[in-house]
Design a protein around this motif. Structure first.
Motif, mmCIF file in Angstrom:
data_model
loop_
_atom_site.group_PDB
_atom_site.id
_atom_site.type_symbol
_atom_site.label_atom_id
_atom_site.label_comp_id
_atom_site.label_asym_id
_atom_site.label_seq_id
_atom_site.Cartn_x
_atom_site.Cartn_y
_atom_site.Cartn_z
ATOM 1 N N ARG A 107 0.862 -1.190 0.000
ATOM 2 C CA ARG A 107 0.000 0.000 0.000
ATOM 3 C C ARG A 107 0.890 1.228 0.000
ATOM 4 O O ARG A 107 1.803 1.362 0.815
ATOM 5 N N ILE A 139 -4.145 6.688 -2.626
ATOM 6 C CA ILE A 139 -3.659 5.449 -2.038
ATOM 7 C C ILE A 139 -3.769 4.387 -3.114
ATOM 8 O O ILE A 139 -4.825 4.208 -3.729
ATOM 9 N N LYS A 147 -2.033 0.347 -4.549
ATOM 10 C CA LYS A 147 -1.256 -0.842 -4.223
ATOM 11 C C LYS A 147 -0.290 -1.077 -5.369
ATOM 12 O O LYS A 147 -0.685 -1.093 -6.530
ATOM 13 N N GLU A 206 -7.856 1.348 7.374
ATOM 14 C CA GLU A 206 -7.073 0.295 6.722
ATOM 15 C C GLU A 206 -6.173 -0.342 7.793
ATOM 16 O O GLU A 206 -5.563 0.356 8.592
#
Length: 171
Positions: free
Chosen positions: A41, A48, A50, A164
């Protein structure tokens, strides 16, 4: 009496951020390479996302048959710092290590990490990033998917927020 040579896996340390470069150059020399990767991440410019990242930064695995391959060339390969060794003898990786890593890969080839938090209910936690960064709270359970519930003290009262899991650490 004949000896059967067998290839084994070894660990190569690369230069900083040079895993892909080292892997390309080793593959060009005929070596089999394995770089375990996971989805990391990353926060950048309020986004944000990945991104693929090496599970072991600066390290990769190379398969070598010491009896038939010119393994010393690994040491001078561009991107490679050195082959992990005990003195001048490269150290083979235990046979089951790569199998265990590959068994944790998803359908896209990324290692699935155990994201479940190691917190106990009511344990003090710290928020690492986002709107609540640097706030302390109490772990209040698991949310949906990769999220955890945290009780934060906001304006004098406890407010339950869902965050998260990777932005929360033990305080």
């Amino acid at each position: 009496m004949s000896t059967v040579s067998e290839a084994a896996w070894y660990v190569v340390q690369t230069h900083v951020n040079a895993e892909a470069k080292a892997a390309r150059n080793l593959a060009r020399q005929g070596f089999e390479i394995y770089i375990p990767r996971y989805l990391k991440r990353r926060s950048h410019a309020r986004k944000i996302e990945k991104v693929a990242a090496p599970l072991f930064p600066r390290y990769l695995f190379v398969r070598v048959d010491m009896a038939t391959q010119r393994w010393r060339s690994i040491q001078s390969t561009i991107g490679v710092s050195h082959l992990v060794a005990n003195g001048s003898d490269p150290i083979p990786v235990q046979r089951d290590v790569l199998g265990l890593l590959k068994a944790r890969e998803d359908e896209r080839g990324f290692i699935k990490l155990d994201w479940r938090p190691k917190f106990s209910l009511g344990e003090k936690v710290r928020v690492l990033a986002g709107a609540f960064a640097d706030n302390f709270g109490l772990f209040d359970g698991l949310g949906d998917r990769d999220r955890v519930a945290v009780l934060l003290d906001i304006l004098g009262r406890k407010v339950r927020v869902s965050l998260e899991a990777d932005v929360v650490s033990a305080a």
